[in-house]
Design an enzyme around this catalytic site. Structure first.
Site, PDB file in Angstrom:
ATOM      1  CE  LYS A   1      -7.023   6.345   0.741  1.00  0.00           C
ATOM      2  NZ  LYS A   1      -7.947   7.217   0.004  1.00  0.00           N
TER       3      LYS A   1
ATOM      4  CE1 TYR B   1      -4.189   1.422  -0.154  1.00  0.00           C
ATOM      5  CE2 TYR B   1      -3.682   2.502   1.916  1.00  0.00           C
ATOM      6  CZ  TYR B   1      -4.502   2.347   0.827  1.00  0.00           C
ATOM      7  OH  TYR B   1      -5.644   3.101   0.718  1.00  0.00           O
TER       8      TYR B   1
HETATM    9  P1  NAD Z   1     -12.006   3.922  -8.215  1.00  0.00           P
HETATM   10  O1  NAD Z   1     -10.865   3.754  -9.150  1.00  0.00           O
HETATM   11  O2  NAD Z   1     -13.324   3.464  -8.682  1.00  0.00           O
HETATM   12  O3  NAD Z   1     -12.125   5.425  -7.711  1.00  0.00           O
HETATM   13  C1  NAD Z   1     -11.010   6.301  -7.644  1.00  0.00           C
HETATM   14  C2  NAD Z   1     -11.432   7.559  -8.342  1.00  0.00           C
HETATM   15  O4  NAD Z   1     -10.432   8.577  -8.258  1.00  0.00           O
HETATM   16  C3  NAD Z   1     -11.702   7.312  -9.821  1.00  0.00           C
HETATM   17  O5  NAD Z   1     -12.998   7.728 -10.155  1.00  0.00           O
HETATM   18  C4  NAD Z   1     -10.660   8.184 -10.496  1.00  0.00           C
HETATM   19  O6  NAD Z   1     -11.074   8.678 -11.753  1.00  0.00           O
HETATM   20  C5  NAD Z   1     -10.528   9.290  -9.463  1.00  0.00           C
HETATM   21  N1  NAD Z   1      -9.345  10.118  -9.715  1.00  0.00           N
HETATM   22  C6  NAD Z   1      -8.046   9.725  -9.776  1.00  0.00           C
HETATM   23  N2  NAD Z   1      -7.273  10.767 -10.112  1.00  0.00           N
HETATM   24  C7  NAD Z   1      -8.103  11.844 -10.270  1.00  0.00           C
HETATM   25  C8  NAD Z   1      -7.913  13.193 -10.627  1.00  0.00           C
HETATM   26  N3  NAD Z   1      -6.692  13.697 -10.908  1.00  0.00           N
HETATM   27  N4  NAD Z   1      -8.999  14.014 -10.698  1.00  0.00           N
HETATM   28  C9  NAD Z   1     -10.247  13.539 -10.408  1.00  0.00           C
HETATM   29  N5  NAD Z   1     -10.483  12.262 -10.056  1.00  0.00           N
HETATM   30  C10 NAD Z   1      -9.434  11.430 -10.003  1.00  0.00           C
HETATM   31  O7  NAD Z   1     -11.561   3.149  -6.879  1.00  0.00           O
HETATM   32  P2  NAD Z   1     -12.225   3.110  -5.438  1.00  0.00           P
HETATM   33  O8  NAD Z   1     -11.626   1.921  -4.791  1.00  0.00           O
HETATM   34  O9  NAD Z   1     -13.682   3.260  -5.543  1.00  0.00           O
HETATM   35  O10 NAD Z   1     -11.594   4.381  -4.716  1.00  0.00           O
HETATM   36  C11 NAD Z   1     -12.376   5.416  -4.145  1.00  0.00           C
HETATM   37  C12 NAD Z   1     -11.769   5.865  -2.820  1.00  0.00           C
HETATM   38  O11 NAD Z   1     -11.932   4.819  -1.875  1.00  0.00           O
HETATM   39  C13 NAD Z   1     -10.287   6.157  -2.878  1.00  0.00           C
HETATM   40  O12 NAD Z   1      -9.994   7.250  -2.022  1.00  0.00           O
HETATM   41  C14 NAD Z   1      -9.682   4.896  -2.310  1.00  0.00           C
HETATM   42  O13 NAD Z   1      -8.396   5.096  -1.769  1.00  0.00           O
HETATM   43  C15 NAD Z   1     -10.689   4.610  -1.225  1.00  0.00           C
HETATM   44  N6  NAD Z   1     -10.671   3.259  -0.669  1.00  0.00           N
HETATM   45  C16 NAD Z   1     -10.706   2.193  -1.489  1.00  0.00           C
HETATM   46  C17 NAD Z   1     -10.663   0.917  -0.948  1.00  0.00           C
HETATM   47  C18 NAD Z   1     -10.638  -0.287  -1.852  1.00  0.00           C
HETATM   48  O14 NAD Z   1     -10.168  -1.353  -1.401  1.00  0.00           O
HETATM   49  N7  NAD Z   1     -11.143  -0.200  -3.065  1.00  0.00           N
HETATM   50  C19 NAD Z   1     -10.624   0.741   0.449  1.00  0.00           C
HETATM   51  C20 NAD Z   1     -10.629   1.876   1.262  1.00  0.00           C
HETATM   52  C21 NAD Z   1     -10.652   3.144   0.697  1.00  0.00           C
END
Ligand code: NAD
Length: 261
Positions: free
Chosen positions: A162, A155
């Site tokens: 984070k 990570y």
């Molecule tokens: P995802 O890829 O569907 O979402 C990430 C989003 O960030 C995407 O829509 C992407 O287009 C956007 N993004 C990236 N760079 C960008 C930029 N320059 N401008 C605008 N948007 C931008 O993946 P996800 O897993 O749904 O992630 C969403 C959030 O949840 C993130 O903060 C991620 O760290 C967090 N998260 C994810 C998990 C997991 O295991 N999937 C667990 C905990 C937290």
């Protein structure tokens, strides 16, 4: 009648139907909220527009959050469309693939800066603009993960981002309390999405976490339900917090029965 009838808000971070932000959008829509979507760039249009159509969302605009001019434009468009908003969902993160594997110590300055810019600073910029659209107060939420507190191999710099994001939530919560705006984070289980799939060894981590969590991994719908709570007036005295939607993974000091057997 839903608990969010009459509330309006913006959701940042839908890339496709697997996005956590899409799980949140569906839940908020189910509670009666009026939504607007902002997504990163043109390559995602063909994925995001059909999702928006499916729940009657007409405000669907691009915004790369590393570009202040695009953020300004987006909020001007939102002001024209909505007048004011009640909530904002920040579900955005990015790190170059090469730093989501191998050793953290090898993270380059550029990769570090870009990761912190997209995944953490963007919340500050969006919150500042959202404040102008929240004359009656509001609620802002972001997405974090347990890698902010404990080492999750691979990570890496995202864990550092984070940690900064969770601290950012607390400082924003203090600043924006003057405006009646609450700011919180949801710390979710590993969930298979476009972004998480890029982390080295993610499939194994997902399986381990599911077995090691008392209630098993959370999924998009669980995060959506938590978002409905945090963005609703029911949570009116909750700010600056991290709400764990992780099946209890973070309470364990030793693996659960399933892992030990
Ligand atoms: P995802 O890829 O569907 O979402 C990430 C989003 O960030 C995407 O829509 C992407 O287009 C956007 N993004 C990236 N760079 C960008 C930029 N320059 N401008 C605008 N948007 C931008 O993946 P996800 O897993 O749904 O992630 C969403 C959030 O949840 C993130 O903060 C991620 O760290 C967090 N998260 C994810 C998990 C997991 O295991 N999937 C667990 C905990 C937290």
């Amino acid at each position: 009648m839903g608990g969010l009838d009459g509330k309006k808000g913006l959701i940042f971070g839908i890339a496709n139907k697997y996005s956590i932000a899409w799980g949140i959008a569906q839940a908020l829509h189910g509670e009666g909220a009026e939504l607007g979507f902002s997504y990163a760039g043109e390559v995602l249009t063909k994925r995001v527009e059909p999702l928006a159509d499916s729940i009657g969302v007409t405000f669907v605009e691009m915004c790369d959050v590393t570009d202040d001019a695009q953020i300004d434009t987006l909020f001007n468009q939102a002001a024209d469309h909505f007048g004011s908003i009640d909530f904002l969902v920040h579900s955005i993160a990015f790190a170059p693939r090469e730093v989501l594997g191998g050793q953290f110590v090898d993270t380059s300055r550029d990769a570090f800066k870009l990761t912190l810019d997209v995944s953490c600073y963007s919340l500050v910029a969006l919150a500042r603009h959202a404040r102008d659209l929240m004359p009656n107060g509001g609620s802002i939420m972001t997405m974090t993960a347990y890698g902010s507190e404990k080492v999750l191999p691979n990570y890496n710099v995202m864990g550092v981002a984070k940690a900064a994001l969770e601290c950012t939530v607390r400082y924003l919560a203090w600043d924006l309390s003057e405006d009646g705006i609450r700011v919180n984070a949801v710390s979710a289980s590993p969930i298979k999405t476009l972004s998480s799939a890029v982390i080295s060894g993610f499939r194994k981590a997902l399986r381990y976490s599911n077995e090691a969590s008392p209630l098993g991994n959370a999924v998009q719908e669980d995060v959506g339900d938590a978002a409905c709570f945090l963005l609703n007036d029911q949570a009116s005295k909750i700010t600056g917090q991290v709400l764990y939607v992780d099946g209890g993974y973070s309470i364990m000091g030793s693996p659960t029965r399933e892992v030990l057997e």
